[in-house]
Design an enzyme around this catalytic site. Structure first.
Site, PDB file in Angstrom:
ATOM      1  N   ASP A   1       0.894  -1.352   0.065  1.00 54.50           N
ATOM      2  CA  ASP A   1      -0.034  -0.061   0.019  1.00 54.50           C
ATOM      3  C   ASP A   1       0.628   1.401   0.042  1.00 54.50           C
ATOM      4  O   ASP A   1       1.653   1.417   0.775  1.00 54.50           O
ATOM      5  CB  ASP A   1      -0.793  -0.023   1.218  1.00 54.50           C
ATOM      6  CG  ASP A   1      -1.768   1.030   1.463  1.00 54.50           C
ATOM      7  OD1 ASP A   1      -1.569   2.083   0.614  1.00 54.50           O
ATOM      8  OD2 ASP A   1      -2.663   1.188   2.375  1.00 54.50           O
ATOM      9  N   ILE A   2       0.702   2.166  -0.984  1.00 52.03           N
ATOM     10  CA  ILE A   2       1.679   3.245  -1.201  1.00 52.03           C
ATOM     11  C   ILE A   2       1.353   4.232  -0.054  1.00 52.03           C
ATOM     12  O   ILE A   2       2.349   4.905   0.252  1.00 52.03           O
ATOM     13  CB  ILE A   2       1.262   4.031  -2.521  1.00 52.03           C
ATOM     14  CG1 ILE A   2       2.572   4.602  -2.930  1.00 52.03           C
ATOM     15  CG2 ILE A   2       0.124   4.793  -2.352  1.00 52.03           C
ATOM     16  CD1 ILE A   2       2.564   5.150  -4.391  1.00 52.03           C
TER      17      ILE A   2
ATOM     18  N   ASN B   1      -7.669  13.041 -10.061  1.00 52.88           N
ATOM     19  CA  ASN B   1      -8.316  13.391 -11.354  1.00 52.88           C
ATOM     20  C   ASN B   1      -8.145  15.023 -11.161  1.00 52.88           C
ATOM     21  O   ASN B   1      -7.462  15.766 -10.416  1.00 52.88           O
ATOM     22  CB  ASN B   1      -9.677  13.334 -10.973  1.00 52.88           C
ATOM     23  CG  ASN B   1     -10.467  13.710  -9.700  1.00 52.88           C
ATOM     24  OD1 ASN B   1     -10.353  15.034  -9.550  1.00 52.88           O
ATOM     25  ND2 ASN B   1     -10.638  12.880  -8.733  1.00 52.88           N
TER      26      ASN B   1
ATOM     27  N   GLY C   1      -9.957   4.568  -5.280  1.00 59.83           N
ATOM     28  CA  GLY C   1      -8.747   3.905  -5.652  1.00 59.83           C
ATOM     29  C   GLY C   1      -7.741   4.692  -4.904  1.00 59.83           C
ATOM     30  O   GLY C   1      -7.917   4.877  -3.748  1.00 59.83           O
TER      31      GLY C   1
ATOM     32  N   ASP D   1      -6.241   7.468  -4.885  1.00 57.55           N
ATOM     33  CA  ASP D   1      -6.508   8.650  -4.434  1.00 57.55           C
ATOM     34  C   ASP D   1      -7.288   8.626  -3.100  1.00 57.55           C
ATOM     35  O   ASP D   1      -7.079   9.152  -2.229  1.00 57.55           O
ATOM     36  CB  ASP D   1      -7.253   9.427  -5.454  1.00 57.55           C
ATOM     37  CG  ASP D   1      -7.460  10.785  -5.444  1.00 57.55           C
ATOM     38  OD1 ASP D   1      -6.978  11.488  -4.682  1.00 57.55           O
ATOM     39  OD2 ASP D   1      -8.121  11.499  -6.449  1.00 57.55           O
TER      40      ASP D   1
ATOM     41  N   SER E   1      -3.405   5.490 -13.969  1.00 66.53           N
ATOM     42  CA  SER E   1      -4.429   5.245 -14.877  1.00 66.53           C
ATOM     43  C   SER E   1      -4.920   3.866 -15.265  1.00 66.53           C
ATOM     44  O   SER E   1      -5.613   3.649 -15.925  1.00 66.53           O
ATOM     45  CB  SER E   1      -3.939   5.876 -16.098  1.00 66.53           C
ATOM     46  OG  SER E   1      -4.124   7.449 -16.472  1.00 66.53           O
ATOM     47  N   THR E   2      -4.304   2.962 -14.429  1.00 64.29           N
ATOM     48  CA  THR E   2      -4.765   1.709 -15.093  1.00 64.29           C
ATOM     49  C   THR E   2      -5.757   1.056 -13.963  1.00 64.29           C
ATOM     50  O   THR E   2      -5.938  -0.179 -14.090  1.00 64.29           O
ATOM     51  CB  THR E   2      -3.416   0.673 -14.605  1.00 64.29           C
ATOM     52  OG1 THR E   2      -2.974   0.692 -13.347  1.00 64.29           O
ATOM     53  CG2 THR E   2      -2.173   1.088 -15.374  1.00 64.29           C
ATOM     54  N   GLY E   3      -6.531   2.047 -13.004  1.00 66.25           N
ATOM     55  CA  GLY E   3      -7.644   1.464 -12.452  1.00 66.25           C
ATOM     56  C   GLY E   3      -8.770   1.969 -12.852  1.00 66.25           C
ATOM     57  O   GLY E   3      -9.192   1.663 -14.134  1.00 66.25           O
TER      58      GLY E   3
ATOM     59  N   TYR F   1      -9.360   4.544 -14.704  1.00 65.85           N
ATOM     60  CA  TYR F   1      -9.039   5.220 -15.784  1.00 65.85           C
ATOM     61  C   TYR F   1      -8.685   4.060 -16.876  1.00 65.85           C
ATOM     62  O   TYR F   1      -8.645   4.629 -18.341  1.00 65.85           O
ATOM     63  CB  TYR F   1      -7.926   6.295 -15.897  1.00 65.85           C
ATOM     64  CG  TYR F   1      -8.488   7.702 -15.209  1.00 65.85           C
ATOM     65  CD1 TYR F   1      -9.789   7.743 -14.855  1.00 65.85           C
ATOM     66  CD2 TYR F   1      -7.719   8.783 -15.073  1.00 65.85           C
ATOM     67  CE1 TYR F   1     -10.282   9.031 -14.453  1.00 65.85           C
ATOM     68  CE2 TYR F   1      -7.947   9.953 -14.456  1.00 65.85           C
ATOM     69  CZ  TYR F   1      -9.332   9.982 -14.119  1.00 65.85           C
ATOM     70  OH  TYR F   1      -9.848  11.368 -13.647  1.00 65.85           O
TER      71      TYR F   1
HETATM   72  N1  AR6 Z   1      -1.459   1.742  -3.106  1.00 64.70           N
HETATM   73  C1  AR6 Z   1      -0.760   1.639  -4.267  1.00 64.70           C
HETATM   74  N2  AR6 Z   1      -1.382   1.234  -5.454  1.00 64.70           N
HETATM   75  C2  AR6 Z   1      -2.894   1.285  -5.275  1.00 64.70           C
HETATM   76  C3  AR6 Z   1      -3.414   1.735  -4.106  1.00 64.70           C
HETATM   77  C4  AR6 Z   1      -2.778   1.892  -3.094  1.00 64.70           C
HETATM   78  N3  AR6 Z   1      -3.331   2.019  -1.865  1.00 64.70           N
HETATM   79  N4  AR6 Z   1      -5.043   1.497  -4.316  1.00 64.70           N
HETATM   80  C5  AR6 Z   1      -5.056   1.406  -5.571  1.00 64.70           C
HETATM   81  N5  AR6 Z   1      -3.842   1.303  -6.090  1.00 64.70           N
HETATM   82  P1  AR6 Z   1      -6.767   4.104  -9.647  1.00 64.70           P
HETATM   83  P2  AR6 Z   1      -6.498   5.837 -12.113  1.00 64.70           P
HETATM   84  C6  AR6 Z   1      -3.645   1.018  -7.575  1.00 64.70           C
HETATM   85  O1  AR6 Z   1      -8.217   3.635  -9.918  1.00 64.70           O
HETATM   86  O2  AR6 Z   1      -6.913   4.660 -12.865  1.00 64.70           O
HETATM   87  C7  AR6 Z   1      -9.736   8.223  -8.477  1.00 64.70           C
HETATM   88  O3  AR6 Z   1     -11.064   8.199  -8.412  1.00 64.70           O
HETATM   89  C8  AR6 Z   1      -4.649   0.358  -8.666  1.00 64.70           C
HETATM   90  O4  AR6 Z   1      -4.200  -1.048  -8.390  1.00 64.70           O
HETATM   91  O5  AR6 Z   1      -6.483   4.487  -8.259  1.00 64.70           O
HETATM   92  O6  AR6 Z   1      -5.346   6.666 -12.280  1.00 64.70           O
HETATM   93  C9  AR6 Z   1      -9.329   9.614  -8.988  1.00 64.70           C
HETATM   94  O7  AR6 Z   1      -9.737  10.452  -8.074  1.00 64.70           O
HETATM   95  C10 AR6 Z   1      -4.359   0.600 -10.028  1.00 64.70           C
HETATM   96  O8  AR6 Z   1      -3.002  -0.162 -10.572  1.00 64.70           O
HETATM   97  O9  AR6 Z   1      -6.290   5.401 -10.428  1.00 64.70           O
HETATM   98  C11 AR6 Z   1      -9.533   9.560 -10.315  1.00 64.70           C
HETATM   99  O10 AR6 Z   1     -10.843  10.148 -10.736  1.00 64.70           O
HETATM  100  C12 AR6 Z   1      -3.559   2.199  -9.866  1.00 64.70           C
HETATM  101  O11 AR6 Z   1      -3.405   2.327  -8.147  1.00 64.70           O
HETATM  102  C13 AR6 Z   1      -9.261   8.079 -10.982  1.00 64.70           C
HETATM  103  O12 AR6 Z   1      -9.551   7.289  -9.830  1.00 64.70           O
HETATM  104  C14 AR6 Z   1      -4.282   3.190 -10.069  1.00 64.70           C
HETATM  105  O13 AR6 Z   1      -5.802   2.846 -10.136  1.00 64.70           O
HETATM  106  C15 AR6 Z   1      -7.771   8.046 -11.349  1.00 64.70           C
HETATM  107  O14 AR6 Z   1      -7.989   6.746 -12.049  1.00 64.70           O
END
Ligand code: AR6
Length: 179
Positions: free
Chosen positions: A20-21, A34, A42, A44, A127-129, A131
């Site tokens: 967990d970051i 965002n 996610g 964020d 961007s891989t969640g 987005y």
């Molecule tokens: N530690 C490390 N990586 C993580 C964690 C964590 N605690 N939680 C999730 N990830 P995403 P996006 C990974 O969806 O696609 C938000 O609502 C996850 O497995 O967090 O850039 C923002 O407000 C994935 O590989 O971000 C934006 O609206 C990666 O983080 C939107 O989501 C990114 O997934 C951004 O979407």
């Protein structure tokens, strides 16, 4: 932290971690935010929850961030001193400049770290969640851009790729072992 490995760039400045970051005690963790910078799901959501309300207040004062750019705030209750918020592209099939925007997220975040004298920085797979950017393409690009940046910079001591899940971790592990 579940898994951790260091990779042999000539100077071992890239590290891979599964975990967990929000738990990492680095100079800066990067948030996949965002454009509003006002939080979301996610990573964020996890960062805002762990940092506490001071983070949202500082983000409000920034007034947003365009896709591909980055902004820095303090880390508040996080073990990381700073948060670098960057806005990845929403993936629409790959023909809308997504790769250039994603590359720009990594470059802008690293430049902001250097400009603020920071030495250690951790990235999620931006961007891989939500987005929807394909994980393998995004990880390949992230590794290439980080390596290129480090080749021209001597101040950053450690770049951590922090993978939340095992799928991402094995992907980075394979890509870092072969390139
Ligand atoms: N530690 C490390 N990586 C993580 C964690 C964590 N605690 N939680 C999730 N990830 P995403 P996006 C990974 O969806 O696609 C938000 O609502 C996850 O497995 O967090 O850039 C923002 O407000 C994935 O590989 O971000 C934006 O609206 C990666 O983080 C939107 O989501 C990114 O997934 C951004 O979407």
């Amino acid at each position: 932290m579940i898994n951790s490995s260091s990779y042999a760039m000539p100077d071992n400045r890239i590290e891979l971690i599964q975990g967990d970051i929000t738990k990492l005690a680095v100079d800066a963790i990067v948030n996949a935010a965002n454009q509003s910078l006002l939080g979301g799901g996610g990573v964020d959501g996890a960062i805002h929850r762990a940092a506490g309300p001071g983070l949202l207040e500082e983000c409000r004062s920034i007034g947003g961030c365009p896709t591909g750019e980055a902004r820095i705030t303090r880390g508040y209750n996080l073990p990381a001193k700073f948060v670098i918020h960057t806005v990845g592209p929403v993936y629409h099939g790959g023909k809308y400049g997504e790769a250039e925007k994603l590359a720009s997220c990594y470059r802008s975040s690293l430049k902001l770290a250097v400009d603020n004298g920071l030495k250690t920085i951790a990235f999620p797979n931006i961007s891989t969640g939500v987005y929807g950017y394909p994980k393998e393409e995004a990880s390949q690009l992230a590794i290439a851009v980080v390596k290129q940046f480090l080749a021209g910079d001597e101040t950053i001591e450690k770049v951590v790729f922090c993978c939340f899940d095992h799928e991402n971790y094995s992907l980075y592990h394979r890509l870092l072992s072969t390139c």
